[in-house]
Design a protein around this motif. Structure first.
Motif, PDB file in Angstrom:
ATOM      1  N   GLU A 151       0.825  -1.213   0.000  1.00 29.34           N
ATOM      2  CA  GLU A 151       0.000   0.000   0.000  1.00 29.34           C
ATOM      3  C   GLU A 151       0.859   1.263   0.000  1.00 29.34           C
ATOM      4  OE1 GLU A 151      -3.262   0.730  -0.275  1.00 29.34           O
ATOM      5  OE2 GLU A 151      -3.438  -1.383  -0.824  1.00 29.34           O
ATOM      6  N   PHE A 152       1.940   1.238   0.756  1.00 29.65           N
ATOM      7  CA  PHE A 152       2.855   2.389   0.826  1.00 29.65           C
ATOM      8  C   PHE A 152       3.424   2.681  -0.560  1.00 29.65           C
ATOM      9  CE2 PHE A 152       6.569   4.852   2.100  1.00 29.65           C
ATOM     10  CZ  PHE A 152       6.110   5.542   3.219  1.00 29.65           C
ATOM     11  N   GLY A 153       3.785   1.629  -1.279  1.00 31.08           N
ATOM     12  CA  GLY A 153       4.314   1.800  -2.633  1.00 31.08           C
ATOM     13  C   GLY A 153       3.301   2.427  -3.567  1.00 31.08           C
ATOM     14  N   ARG A 154       2.049   1.967  -3.473  1.00 27.98           N
ATOM     15  CA  ARG A 154       1.002   2.489  -4.372  1.00 27.98           C
ATOM     16  C   ARG A 154       0.809   3.995  -4.221  1.00 27.98           C
ATOM     17  NH1 ARG A 154      -1.210  -2.868  -4.692  1.00 27.98           N
ATOM     18  NH2 ARG A 154      -1.910  -2.958  -2.535  1.00 27.98           N
ATOM     19  N   LYS A 155       1.006   4.502  -3.004  1.00 31.56           N
ATOM     20  CA  LYS A 155       0.846   5.943  -2.769  1.00 31.56           C
ATOM     21  C   LYS A 155       1.842   6.764  -3.583  1.00 31.56           C
ATOM     22  CE  LYS A 155      -0.700   5.345   2.028  1.00 31.56           C
ATOM     23  NZ  LYS A 155      -0.297   5.514   3.443  1.00 31.56           N
ATOM     24  N   TYR A 156       2.984   6.159  -3.896  1.00 36.30           N
ATOM     25  CA  TYR A 156       4.040   6.866  -4.620  1.00 36.30           C
ATOM     26  C   TYR A 156       4.111   6.462  -6.098  1.00 36.30           C
ATOM     27  CZ  TYR A 156       5.916   8.530  -0.135  1.00 36.30           C
ATOM     28  OH  TYR A 156       6.087   9.147   1.084  1.00 36.30           O
ATOM     29  N   GLY A 157       3.158   5.631  -6.524  1.00 38.05           N
ATOM     30  CA  GLY A 157       3.139   5.213  -7.925  1.00 38.05           C
ATOM     31  C   GLY A 157       3.914   3.947  -8.215  1.00 38.05           C
ATOM     32  N   TYR A 158       4.218   3.151  -7.171  1.00 36.71           N
ATOM     33  CA  TYR A 158       5.005   1.936  -7.344  1.00 36.71           C
ATOM     34  C   TYR A 158       4.178   0.678  -7.077  1.00 36.71           C
ATOM     35  CZ  TYR A 158       9.067   5.075  -6.924  1.00 36.71           C
ATOM     36  OH  TYR A 158       9.985   6.080  -7.101  1.00 36.71           O
ATOM     37  N   THR A 159       4.569  -0.412  -7.733  1.00 32.78           N
ATOM     38  CA  THR A 159       3.992  -1.727  -7.452  1.00 32.78           C
ATOM     39  C   THR A 159       5.108  -2.637  -6.951  1.00 32.78           C
ATOM     40  OG1 THR A 159       2.381  -1.449  -9.236  1.00 32.78           O
ATOM     41  CG2 THR A 159       2.726  -3.684  -8.414  1.00 32.78           C
ATOM     42  N   PHE A 160       4.957  -3.108  -5.721  1.00 35.79           N
ATOM     43  CA  PHE A 160       5.930  -4.048  -5.169  1.00 35.79           C
ATOM     44  C   PHE A 160       5.576  -5.471  -5.580  1.00 35.79           C
ATOM     45  CE2 PHE A 160       7.403  -0.811  -2.148  1.00 35.79           C
ATOM     46  CZ  PHE A 160       8.738  -1.170  -1.997  1.00 35.79           C
ATOM     47  N   GLU A 161       6.599  -6.293  -5.772  1.00 33.16           N
ATOM     48  CA  GLU A 161       6.411  -7.721  -5.986  1.00 33.16           C
ATOM     49  C   GLU A 161       7.188  -8.455  -4.904  1.00 33.16           C
ATOM     50  OE1 GLU A 161       7.924  -8.221  -9.935  1.00 33.16           O
ATOM     51  OE2 GLU A 161       6.059  -7.543 -10.880  1.00 33.16           O
ATOM     52  N   HIS A 162       6.538  -9.438  -4.276  1.00 33.14           N
ATOM     53  CA  HIS A 162       7.240 -10.254  -3.266  1.00 33.14           C
ATOM     54  C   HIS A 162       8.090 -11.245  -4.034  1.00 33.14           C
ATOM     55  CE1 HIS A 162       6.965 -12.987   0.540  1.00 33.14           C
ATOM     56  NE2 HIS A 162       8.206 -12.765   0.160  1.00 33.14           N
ATOM     57  N   VAL A 176      26.537  -6.325  -0.498  1.00 34.61           N
ATOM     58  CA  VAL A 176      26.711  -7.744  -0.818  1.00 34.61           C
ATOM     59  C   VAL A 176      26.092  -8.625   0.275  1.00 34.61           C
ATOM     60  CG1 VAL A 176      28.417  -9.575  -1.209  1.00 34.61           C
ATOM     61  CG2 VAL A 176      28.819  -7.276  -2.114  1.00 34.61           C
ATOM     62  N   TYR A 177      25.331  -9.630  -0.157  1.00 35.81           N
ATOM     63  CA  TYR A 177      24.766 -10.564   0.805  1.00 35.81           C
ATOM     64  C   TYR A 177      24.668 -11.952   0.184  1.00 35.81           C
ATOM     65  CZ  TYR A 177      20.325 -10.032  -1.738  1.00 35.81           C
ATOM     66  OH  TYR A 177      19.361 -10.010  -2.702  1.00 35.81           O
ATOM     67  N   ALA A 178      24.568 -12.954   1.043  1.00 35.14           N
ATOM     68  CA  ALA A 178      24.282 -14.326   0.635  1.00 35.14           C
ATOM     69  C   ALA A 178      23.013 -14.740   1.364  1.00 35.14           C
ATOM     70  CB  ALA A 178      25.436 -15.244   0.999  1.00 35.14           C
ATOM     71  N   ALA A 179      22.147 -15.499   0.696  1.00 33.60           N
ATOM     72  CA  ALA A 179      20.884 -15.885   1.314  1.00 33.60           C
ATOM     73  C   ALA A 179      20.447 -17.264   0.839  1.00 33.60           C
ATOM     74  CB  ALA A 179      19.807 -14.852   0.979  1.00 33.60           C
ATOM     75  N   TYR A 180      19.737 -17.972   1.723  1.00 31.27           N
ATOM     76  CA  TYR A 180      19.218 -19.300   1.397  1.00 31.27           C
ATOM     77  C   TYR A 180      17.758 -19.131   0.991  1.00 31.27           C
ATOM     78  CZ  TYR A 180      18.824 -24.398   1.719  1.00 31.27           C
ATOM     79  OH  TYR A 180      18.662 -25.729   1.427  1.00 31.27           O
ATOM     80  N   GLU A 181      17.501 -19.262  -0.309  1.00 32.85           N
ATOM     81  CA  GLU A 181      16.169 -18.972  -0.861  1.00 32.85           C
ATOM     82  C   GLU A 181      15.280 -20.206  -0.781  1.00 32.85           C
ATOM     83  OE1 GLU A 181      14.346 -17.308  -5.084  1.00 32.85           O
ATOM     84  OE2 GLU A 181      16.300 -16.604  -4.381  1.00 32.85           O
ATOM     85  N   VAL A 182      14.132 -20.049  -0.117  1.00 36.62           N
ATOM     86  CA  VAL A 182      13.210 -21.181   0.067  1.00 36.62           C
ATOM     87  C   VAL A 182      11.885 -20.986  -0.656  1.00 36.62           C
ATOM     88  CG1 VAL A 182      14.214 -21.865   2.280  1.00 36.62           C
ATOM     89  CG2 VAL A 182      12.335 -20.196   2.239  1.00 36.62           C
ATOM     90  N   GLU A 183      11.633 -19.749  -1.109  1.00 36.49           N
ATOM     91  CA  GLU A 183      10.371 -19.455  -1.800  1.00 36.49           C
ATOM     92  C   GLU A 183      10.625 -18.376  -2.836  1.00 36.49           C
ATOM     93  OE1 GLU A 183       6.438 -17.059  -0.522  1.00 36.49           O
ATOM     94  OE2 GLU A 183       6.889 -18.765   0.790  1.00 36.49           O
ATOM     95  N   ALA A 184      10.038 -18.541  -4.033  1.00 33.20           N
ATOM     96  CA  ALA A 184      10.180 -17.545  -5.099  1.00 33.20           C
ATOM     97  C   ALA A 184       8.830 -17.319  -5.749  1.00 33.20           C
ATOM     98  CB  ALA A 184      11.196 -18.010  -6.133  1.00 33.20           C
ATOM     99  N   ASP A 185       8.487 -16.037  -5.940  1.00 36.64           N
ATOM    100  CA  ASP A 185       7.211 -15.677  -6.586  1.00 36.64           C
ATOM    101  C   ASP A 185       6.018 -16.366  -5.931  1.00 36.64           C
ATOM    102  OD1 ASP A 185       8.607 -14.098  -8.429  1.00 36.64           O
ATOM    103  OD2 ASP A 185       8.980 -15.822  -9.718  1.00 36.64           O
ATOM    104  N   GLY A 186       6.053 -16.477  -4.596  1.00 38.77           N
ATOM    105  CA  GLY A 186       4.903 -17.018  -3.874  1.00 38.77           C
ATOM    106  C   GLY A 186       4.828 -18.532  -3.814  1.00 38.77           C
ATOM    107  N   GLU A 187       5.802 -19.236  -4.386  1.00 43.38           N
ATOM    108  CA  GLU A 187       5.762 -20.697  -4.369  1.00 43.38           C
ATOM    109  C   GLU A 187       6.996 -21.262  -3.662  1.00 43.38           C
ATOM    110  OE1 GLU A 187       5.219 -22.368  -8.230  1.00 43.38           O
ATOM    111  OE2 GLU A 187       3.436 -21.165  -8.681  1.00 43.38           O
ATOM    112  N   LYS A 188       6.766 -22.248  -2.779  1.00 35.45           N
ATOM    113  CA  LYS A 188       7.879 -22.889  -2.083  1.00 35.45           C
ATOM    114  C   LYS A 188       8.728 -23.673  -3.085  1.00 35.45           C
ATOM    115  CE  LYS A 188       6.494 -23.262   2.728  1.00 35.45           C
ATOM    116  NZ  LYS A 188       5.634 -22.105   2.693  1.00 35.45           N
TER     117      LYS A 188
END
Length: 227
Positions: A151-162, A176-188
């Motif tokens: 909702e905060f993004g929409r106020k400024y004209g942006y669309t967030f994607e998880h 720089v970061y390293a991360a263990y990805e367990v879910e992408a685009d809403g799917e495990k």
């Protein structure tokens, strides 16, 4: 944020009403093309609405073939759209540059937005782990926090994607970061994996460090070689 700099330019009306509207059609048309799954679906119709019927000749086939054609068109549009942003702050005169734009107003609009969002999340008691040009990472996110960000993004004209969910994350420096990805685009994910930014800890560029610190895959002889 989906296409942050282009949406900043649109929100600012940086090219005047007529050309900004034309640019907006390109940007929204590309977003629609990215989400096409079948000929005639809602995204397909939206793409034609924004880009005109001529684009249908680039969106042919079914299944994987259609997805590949849609990706090729989306990539081509991305190149054009990103070039427009670059020209707004170029050091040489061009039709898209306003001489009054001395400090890159498009990038500044986005940067100030991200700072505002960070402080708003802090006020909620959320733990903001990392903020970059167009993304934010929050620890132990809840549906309430996620909806607030959208909702905060929409106020400024942006669309967030998880974009992704990480079960572990190691912030190695400011960028720089390293991360263990367990879910992408809403799917495990069936097979979670370690992902890194930059080259310092990259699997291809620095496989020994990547494997030793993060993935714990077997070390091979070639991992110890450096050209």
């Amino acid at each position: 944020v989906a296409s942050m700099h282009p949406h900043s330019a649109i929100r600012l009306g940086i090219f005047g009403p007529e050309i900004t509207k034309r640019f907006e059609n390109l940007v929204e048309g590309r977003v629609a093309v990215k989400h096409i799954k079948a000929i005639g679906d809602a995204s397909y119709q939206k793409a034609i609405e924004y880009l005109g019927p001529d684009i249908q000749k680039y969106l042919t086939g079914e299944g994987d073939e259609l997805k590949q054609n849609a990706k090729a068109l989306a990539d081509a549009l991305k190149t054009a759209i990103n070039s427009v942003y670059g020209l707004t702050s170029a050091h040489f005169d061009n039709a898209l540059r306003d001489i009054r734009n001395v400090d890159n107003i498009v990038a500044k609009y986005g940067a100030l937005f991200m700072i505002n969002l960070k402080h708003a999340l802090w006020d909620m008691g959320a733990t903001v782990v990392h903020v970059s040009t167009d993304s934010i990472k929050v620890a132990n996110i809840t549906p309430e926090i996620e909806n607030f960000i959208m909702e905060f993004g929409r106020k400024y004209g942006y669309t967030f994607e998880h974009e992704a969910t990480y079960s572990k994350m190691c912030l190695l420096n400011d960028a720089v970061y390293a991360a263990y990805e367990v879910e992408a685009d809403g799917e495990k994910l069936d097979e979670p994996f370690w992902t890194t930014t930059g080259t310092q800890f990259n699997k291809k560029k620095n496989p020994y460090v990547f494997k030793k610190l993060f993935s714990h895959e077997p070390i091979e002889f070639k991992d110890l070689c450096e050209t």
